[in-house]
Write a protein that holds these residues in place. Sequence first.
Motif, PDB file in Angstrom:
ATOM      1  N   MET A 111      -7.966  14.246  42.797  1.00  0.00           N
ATOM      2  CA  MET A 111      -7.870  13.567  41.512  1.00  0.00           C
ATOM      3  C   MET A 111      -7.198  14.459  40.471  1.00  0.00           C
ATOM      4  O   MET A 111      -6.377  14.007  39.713  1.00  0.00           O
ATOM      5  N   MET A 112      -7.574  15.699  40.457  1.00  0.00           N
ATOM      6  CA  MET A 112      -7.045  16.625  39.473  1.00  0.00           C
ATOM      7  C   MET A 112      -5.547  16.855  39.668  1.00  0.00           C
ATOM      8  O   MET A 112      -4.812  16.978  38.707  1.00  0.00           O
ATOM      9  N   ILE A 113      -5.103  16.878  40.930  1.00  0.00           N
ATOM     10  CA  ILE A 113      -3.686  17.094  41.218  1.00  0.00           C
ATOM     11  C   ILE A 113      -2.854  15.941  40.676  1.00  0.00           C
ATOM     12  O   ILE A 113      -1.799  16.155  40.083  1.00  0.00           O
ATOM     13  N   SER A 114      -3.323  14.720  40.833  1.00  0.00           N
ATOM     14  CA  SER A 114      -2.554  13.577  40.339  1.00  0.00           C
ATOM     15  C   SER A 114      -2.477  13.600  38.811  1.00  0.00           C
ATOM     16  O   SER A 114      -1.463  13.194  38.229  1.00  0.00           O
ATOM     17  N   GLU A 115      -3.512  14.086  38.134  1.00  0.00           N
ATOM     18  CA  GLU A 115      -3.462  14.202  36.677  1.00  0.00           C
ATOM     19  C   GLU A 115      -2.428  15.234  36.259  1.00  0.00           C
ATOM     20  O   GLU A 115      -1.682  15.033  35.299  1.00  0.00           O
ATOM     21  N   PHE A 116      -2.367  16.348  37.007  1.00  0.00           N
ATOM     22  CA  PHE A 116      -1.371  17.365  36.712  1.00  0.00           C
ATOM     23  C   PHE A 116       0.040  16.848  36.990  1.00  0.00           C
ATOM     24  O   PHE A 116       0.978  17.144  36.250  1.00  0.00           O
ATOM     25  N   GLU A 117       0.173  16.091  38.068  1.00  0.00           N
ATOM     26  CA  GLU A 117       1.478  15.508  38.387  1.00  0.00           C
ATOM     27  C   GLU A 117       1.909  14.536  37.306  1.00  0.00           C
ATOM     28  O   GLU A 117       3.085  14.520  36.893  1.00  0.00           O
ATOM     29  N   LEU A 118       0.990  13.735  36.817  1.00  0.00           N
ATOM     30  CA  LEU A 118       1.294  12.795  35.736  1.00  0.00           C
ATOM     31  C   LEU A 118       1.686  13.546  34.472  1.00  0.00           C
ATOM     32  O   LEU A 118       2.668  13.199  33.802  1.00  0.00           O
ATOM     33  N   ALA A 136       2.908  16.571  34.364  1.00  0.00           N
ATOM     34  CA  ALA A 136       4.199  17.211  34.640  1.00  0.00           C
ATOM     35  C   ALA A 136       5.344  16.214  34.474  1.00  0.00           C
ATOM     36  O   ALA A 136       6.407  16.559  33.926  1.00  0.00           O
ATOM     37  N   GLU A 137       5.157  14.989  34.914  1.00  0.00           N
ATOM     38  CA  GLU A 137       6.180  13.951  34.746  1.00  0.00           C
ATOM     39  C   GLU A 137       6.416  13.659  33.262  1.00  0.00           C
ATOM     40  O   GLU A 137       7.561  13.500  32.811  1.00  0.00           O
ATOM     41  N   LYS A 138       5.322  13.577  32.493  1.00  0.00           N
ATOM     42  CA  LYS A 138       5.451  13.313  31.068  1.00  0.00           C
ATOM     43  C   LYS A 138       6.180  14.455  30.362  1.00  0.00           C
ATOM     44  O   LYS A 138       7.038  14.227  29.508  1.00  0.00           O
ATOM     45  N   VAL A 139       5.851  15.683  30.758  1.00  0.00           N
ATOM     46  CA  VAL A 139       6.528  16.847  30.170  1.00  0.00           C
ATOM     47  C   VAL A 139       8.008  16.824  30.537  1.00  0.00           C
ATOM     48  O   VAL A 139       8.877  17.095  29.696  1.00  0.00           O
ATOM     49  N   ALA A 140       8.314  16.489  31.775  1.00  0.00           N
ATOM     50  CA  ALA A 140       9.713  16.421  32.217  1.00  0.00           C
ATOM     51  C   ALA A 140      10.475  15.363  31.427  1.00  0.00           C
ATOM     52  O   ALA A 140      11.621  15.583  31.008  1.00  0.00           O
ATOM     53  N   ARG A 141       9.839  14.209  31.191  1.00  0.00           N
ATOM     54  CA  ARG A 141      10.489  13.158  30.390  1.00  0.00           C
ATOM     55  C   ARG A 141      10.691  13.620  28.955  1.00  0.00           C
ATOM     56  O   ARG A 141      11.726  13.352  28.342  1.00  0.00           O
ATOM     57  N   LEU A 142       9.707  14.325  28.416  1.00  0.00           N
ATOM     58  CA  LEU A 142       9.811  14.849  27.058  1.00  0.00           C
ATOM     59  C   LEU A 142      10.943  15.867  26.952  1.00  0.00           C
ATOM     60  O   LEU A 142      11.717  15.849  25.990  1.00  0.00           O
ATOM     61  N   VAL A 143      11.056  16.729  27.940  1.00  0.00           N
ATOM     62  CA  VAL A 143      12.142  17.715  27.965  1.00  0.00           C
ATOM     63  C   VAL A 143      13.493  17.007  28.038  1.00  0.00           C
ATOM     64  O   VAL A 143      14.430  17.351  27.308  1.00  0.00           O
TER      65      VAL A 143
END
Length: 73
Positions: free
Chosen positions: A1-8, A10-17
């Motif tokens: 569960m924790m990994i999927s939250e980090f992946e989510l 990370a995706e949001k940070v990538a979109r922000l970048v």
Amino acid sequence: MMISEFELLAEKVARLVALTHALRSENAGLRLDLASLSAHHADMQQRMQEAHERVAAVLAQLPVEEAVDEEAA
């Protein structure tokens, strides 16, 4: 569960970048456009001033008509 939250996250940070890079690029383009338009505006102002001066010079050369007082005539 924790990994999927980090992946989510990370995706949001990538979109922000990516969005930040796109906005910086757009901002740079807009700054170039502004500089170009400012130079064009200054050129147009100079040309208008020169045209105004030429018109004023032509008007100054025109003969002045005396005002005719119709009552005295």
